[in-house]
Design a protein around this motif. Structure first.
Motif, PDB file in Angstrom:
ATOM      1  N   TYR A  49      -0.354  -3.810 -10.583  1.00  0.00           N
ATOM      2  CA  TYR A  49      -1.058  -2.564 -10.421  1.00  0.00           C
ATOM      3  C   TYR A  49      -2.183  -2.733  -9.397  1.00  0.00           C
ATOM      4  O   TYR A  49      -2.559  -4.106  -9.032  1.00  0.00           O
ATOM      5  CB  TYR A  49      -2.065  -2.332 -11.604  1.00  0.00           C
ATOM      6  N   VAL A  50      -2.120  -1.699  -8.400  1.00  0.00           N
ATOM      7  CA  VAL A  50      -3.019  -1.634  -7.318  1.00  0.00           C
ATOM      8  C   VAL A  50      -4.052  -0.552  -7.433  1.00  0.00           C
ATOM      9  O   VAL A  50      -3.781   0.558  -7.427  1.00  0.00           O
ATOM     10  CB  VAL A  50      -2.249  -1.599  -6.138  1.00  0.00           C
ATOM     11  N   THR A  51      -5.372  -1.111  -7.600  1.00  0.00           N
ATOM     12  CA  THR A  51      -6.231   0.017  -7.866  1.00  0.00           C
ATOM     13  C   THR A  51      -6.391   0.926  -6.710  1.00  0.00           C
ATOM     14  O   THR A  51      -6.825   2.154  -6.946  1.00  0.00           O
ATOM     15  CB  THR A  51      -7.533  -0.715  -8.028  1.00  0.00           C
ATOM     16  N   GLN A  52      -6.246   0.713  -5.474  1.00  0.00           N
ATOM     17  CA  GLN A  52      -6.451   1.480  -3.984  1.00  0.00           C
ATOM     18  C   GLN A  52      -5.152   2.211  -4.133  1.00  0.00           C
ATOM     19  O   GLN A  52      -5.080   3.372  -3.188  1.00  0.00           O
ATOM     20  CB  GLN A  52      -6.565   0.996  -3.040  1.00  0.00           C
ATOM     21  N   GLY A  53      -4.106   2.212  -5.019  1.00  0.00           N
ATOM     22  CA  GLY A  53      -3.071   3.039  -4.924  1.00  0.00           C
ATOM     23  C   GLY A  53      -1.601   2.332  -4.518  1.00  0.00           C
ATOM     24  O   GLY A  53      -1.791   0.966  -4.001  1.00  0.00           O
ATOM     25  N   VAL A  54      -0.529   2.681  -4.610  1.00  0.00           N
ATOM     26  CA  VAL A  54       0.813   2.041  -4.701  1.00  0.00           C
ATOM     27  C   VAL A  54       1.086   1.584  -2.975  1.00  0.00           C
ATOM     28  O   VAL A  54       2.305   0.931  -2.838  1.00  0.00           O
ATOM     29  CB  VAL A  54       1.982   3.055  -5.180  1.00  0.00           C
ATOM     30  N   TRP A  55       0.356   2.321  -1.959  1.00  0.00           N
ATOM     31  CA  TRP A  55       0.507   1.811  -0.801  1.00  0.00           C
ATOM     32  C   TRP A  55      -0.308   0.606  -0.325  1.00  0.00           C
ATOM     33  O   TRP A  55       0.186   0.071   0.895  1.00  0.00           O
ATOM     34  CB  TRP A  55       0.401   2.899   0.063  1.00  0.00           C
ATOM     35  N   SER A  56      -1.127   0.110  -0.745  1.00  0.00           N
ATOM     36  CA  SER A  56      -2.153  -0.614  -0.145  1.00  0.00           C
ATOM     37  C   SER A  56      -2.011  -2.105  -0.197  1.00  0.00           C
ATOM     38  O   SER A  56      -2.807  -2.816   0.537  1.00  0.00           O
ATOM     39  CB  SER A  56      -3.448  -0.316  -0.748  1.00  0.00           C
ATOM     40  N   ASP A  57      -1.019  -2.795  -0.805  1.00  0.00           N
ATOM     41  CA  ASP A  57      -1.027  -4.113  -1.040  1.00  0.00           C
ATOM     42  C   ASP A  57       0.453  -4.582  -0.728  1.00  0.00           C
ATOM     43  O   ASP A  57       1.339  -4.290  -1.925  1.00  0.00           O
ATOM     44  CB  ASP A  57      -1.719  -4.468  -2.324  1.00  0.00           C
ATOM     45  N   ASP A  58       0.967  -5.382   0.289  1.00  0.00           N
ATOM     46  CA  ASP A  58       2.182  -5.664   0.274  1.00  0.00           C
ATOM     47  C   ASP A  58       2.520  -6.687  -0.844  1.00  0.00           C
ATOM     48  O   ASP A  58       3.592  -6.711  -1.392  1.00  0.00           O
ATOM     49  CB  ASP A  58       2.570  -6.563   1.539  1.00  0.00           C
ATOM     50  N   GLU A  59       1.693  -7.735  -0.996  1.00  0.00           N
ATOM     51  CA  GLU A  59       1.930  -8.649  -2.295  1.00  0.00           C
ATOM     52  C   GLU A  59       2.194  -8.295  -3.645  1.00  0.00           C
ATOM     53  O   GLU A  59       3.048  -8.590  -4.069  1.00  0.00           O
ATOM     54  CB  GLU A  59       0.820  -9.571  -2.312  1.00  0.00           C
ATOM     55  N   LYS A  60       1.427  -7.133  -3.810  1.00  0.00           N
ATOM     56  CA  LYS A  60       1.433  -6.614  -5.203  1.00  0.00           C
ATOM     57  C   LYS A  60       2.490  -5.560  -5.290  1.00  0.00           C
ATOM     58  O   LYS A  60       3.399  -5.314  -6.278  1.00  0.00           O
ATOM     59  CB  LYS A  60       0.171  -5.951  -5.602  1.00  0.00           C
ATOM     60  N   ASN A  61       2.888  -4.997  -4.129  1.00  0.00           N
ATOM     61  CA  ASN A  61       4.273  -4.191  -4.041  1.00  0.00           C
ATOM     62  C   ASN A  61       5.442  -5.105  -4.075  1.00  0.00           C
ATOM     63  O   ASN A  61       6.404  -4.675  -4.462  1.00  0.00           O
ATOM     64  CB  ASN A  61       4.377  -3.276  -2.882  1.00  0.00           C
ATOM     65  N   ARG A  62       5.531  -6.342  -3.903  1.00  0.00           N
ATOM     66  CA  ARG A  62       6.561  -7.335  -3.881  1.00  0.00           C
ATOM     67  C   ARG A  62       7.572  -6.892  -2.562  1.00  0.00           C
ATOM     68  O   ARG A  62       8.756  -6.785  -2.441  1.00  0.00           O
ATOM     69  CB  ARG A  62       7.300  -7.154  -5.204  1.00  0.00           C
ATOM     70  N   THR A  63       6.901  -6.463  -1.638  1.00  0.00           N
ATOM     71  CA  THR A  63       7.382  -5.931  -0.228  1.00  0.00           C
ATOM     72  C   THR A  63       8.399  -7.377   0.151  1.00  0.00           C
ATOM     73  O   THR A  63       7.756  -8.398   0.022  1.00  0.00           O
ATOM     74  CB  THR A  63       6.540  -5.593   0.821  1.00  0.00           C
ATOM     75  N   ILE A  64       9.694  -6.908   0.530  1.00  0.00           N
ATOM     76  CA  ILE A  64      10.511  -8.041   1.012  1.00  0.00           C
ATOM     77  C   ILE A  64      10.429  -8.122   2.386  1.00  0.00           C
ATOM     78  O   ILE A  64      10.553  -9.403   2.975  1.00  0.00           O
ATOM     79  CB  ILE A  64      11.735  -7.982   0.455  1.00  0.00           C
ATOM     80  N   PHE A  65      10.665  -6.995   3.051  1.00  0.00           N
ATOM     81  CA  PHE A  65      10.593  -7.080   4.667  1.00  0.00           C
ATOM     82  C   PHE A  65       9.530  -6.296   5.107  1.00  0.00           C
ATOM     83  O   PHE A  65       9.624  -5.001   4.864  1.00  0.00           O
ATOM     84  CB  PHE A  65      12.182  -6.631   5.263  1.00  0.00           C
ATOM     85  N   HIS A  66       8.531  -6.896   5.957  1.00  0.00           N
ATOM     86  CA  HIS A  66       7.477  -6.145   6.668  1.00  0.00           C
ATOM     87  C   HIS A  66       8.035  -6.188   7.974  1.00  0.00           C
ATOM     88  O   HIS A  66       8.042  -7.171   8.925  1.00  0.00           O
ATOM     89  CB  HIS A  66       6.291  -6.740   6.466  1.00  0.00           C
ATOM     90  N   VAL A  67       8.457  -4.982   8.424  1.00  0.00           N
ATOM     91  CA  VAL A  67       9.113  -4.750   9.926  1.00  0.00           C
ATOM     92  C   VAL A  67       8.101  -4.149  10.785  1.00  0.00           C
ATOM     93  O   VAL A  67       7.975  -3.162  11.059  1.00  0.00           O
ATOM     94  CB  VAL A  67      10.462  -4.069   9.759  1.00  0.00           C
ATOM     95  N   ASP A  68       7.501  -5.045  12.001  1.00  0.00           N
ATOM     96  CA  ASP A  68       6.637  -4.786  13.032  1.00  0.00           C
ATOM     97  C   ASP A  68       7.765  -4.857  14.334  1.00  0.00           C
ATOM     98  O   ASP A  68       7.425  -4.252  15.196  1.00  0.00           O
ATOM     99  CB  ASP A  68       5.587  -5.402  13.357  1.00  0.00           C
ATOM    100  N   GLY A  69       9.003  -5.607  14.159  1.00  0.00           N
ATOM    101  CA  GLY A  69       9.691  -5.745  15.230  1.00  0.00           C
ATOM    102  C   GLY A  69      10.840  -5.066  14.784  1.00  0.00           C
ATOM    103  O   GLY A  69      10.834  -3.930  14.833  1.00  0.00           O
ATOM    104  N   ALA A  70      12.104  -5.886  14.940  1.00  0.00           N
ATOM    105  CA  ALA A  70      13.297  -5.135  14.549  1.00  0.00           C
ATOM    106  C   ALA A  70      14.201  -5.901  13.459  1.00  0.00           C
ATOM    107  O   ALA A  70      14.221  -7.091  13.505  1.00  0.00           O
ATOM    108  CB  ALA A  70      14.212  -5.031  15.876  1.00  0.00           C
ATOM    109  N   LEU A  71      14.746  -5.003  12.652  1.00  0.00           N
ATOM    110  CA  LEU A  71      15.713  -5.546  11.314  1.00  0.00           C
ATOM    111  C   LEU A  71      16.849  -4.646  11.570  1.00  0.00           C
ATOM    112  O   LEU A  71      17.061  -3.414  11.440  1.00  0.00           O
ATOM    113  CB  LEU A  71      14.826  -5.070  10.040  1.00  0.00           C
ATOM    114  N   ASP A  72      18.042  -5.437  11.563  1.00  0.00           N
ATOM    115  CA  ASP A  72      19.345  -4.707  11.340  1.00  0.00           C
ATOM    116  C   ASP A  72      20.203  -5.072  10.204  1.00  0.00           C
ATOM    117  O   ASP A  72      20.356  -6.644   9.963  1.00  0.00           O
ATOM    118  CB  ASP A  72      20.119  -5.140  12.759  1.00  0.00           C
TER     119      ASP A  72
END
Length: 230
Positions: A49-72
């Motif tokens: 649970y993220v108190t600021q909403g489901v967009w606000s925390d990569d760690e709590k979302n369990r994001t696998i790939f954070h892409v600022d460059g390129a992913l193929d």
């Protein structure tokens, strides 16, 4: 198995292995490219649970790939019990029959962690995602007794990002080539593709594909959430 978050420092190609992320994240910074060929990636930890909403925390979302460059991504299987599996602020391509899915069950699901969250997010003016032949499944959520539906989006586009789905026919196909366009299939509990007025603008180009929503809202004012494209 990842035991800590990883930030790439140079271009990397990975072929045919299995990666268990255990809730950790791979960051691809601007100027760096990660290529994944027939790779299996799994995360078995649910979003928290993220108190600021489901967009606000990569760690709590369990994001696998954070892409600022390129992913193929070319082929392979990608499974997570979290949300925002891939957060694209750079450039990403997905094809060659890759499958991406949220596998969260009743033991992981709660509205505070999953409702309104996508499996893939494309965000910011540099964000650009192209999906050709691939399957994206985010059919995670519940139909409530009050006539509302809570759950996930397949892909969400916001703040100037661009999403392209399928390939445009060239107009010069031979008989043998007709019907072989590269098409995605995207399904979700809420809309397959989301972009609402509070986070617009964005660009969505749909050339082909199959899009499914499993929402079943009957409550007055909430029927719009049953749409395939929101």
């Amino acid at each position: 198995t990842l035991n800590q978050n990883v930030t790439l420092t140079e271009n990397l190609t990975i072929n045919g292995i299995t990666i268990e992320t255990s809730g950790k994240m791979i960051t691809i910074p601007e100027g760096v490219k990660l290529t994944l060929n027939a790779v299996t990636v799994k995360n078995d930890l649910g979003a928290t649970y993220v108190t600021q909403g489901v967009w606000s925390d990569d760690e709590k979302n369990r994001t696998i790939f954070h892409v600022d460059g390129a992913l193929d991504i070319s082929g392979g299987t990608y499974e997570t019990k979290g949300v925002h599996m891939i957060r694209v602020s750079g450039t990403a391509t997905i094809g060659n029959e890759a499958t991406l899915s949220c596998t969260a069950g009743t033991s992981e699901y709660n509205a505070g962690s999953y409702d309104g969250a996508p499996l893939i997010s494309v965000t910011g003016k540099r964000g650009n995602l192209t999906i050709t032949e691939a399957t994206v499944s985010a059919n995670v959520g519940v139909d409530n007794n009050n006539g509302s539906t809570d759950g996930m989006y397949g892909i969400y586009v916001n703040h100037g990002a661009k999403l392209t789905l399928g390939t445009k026919p060239s107009g010069a196909e031979t008989a043998a080539e007709e019907g072989t366009e590269k098409s995605p299939k995207i399904e979700a509990k809420l809309a397959a593709i989301g972009m609402n007025g509070t986070t617009a603008p964005g660009t969505i180009v749909i050339e082909d594909g199959i899009y499914i929503s499993h929402a079943a809202s009957t409550k007055q004012g909430l029927e719009k959430f049953n749409s395939v494209l929101y």
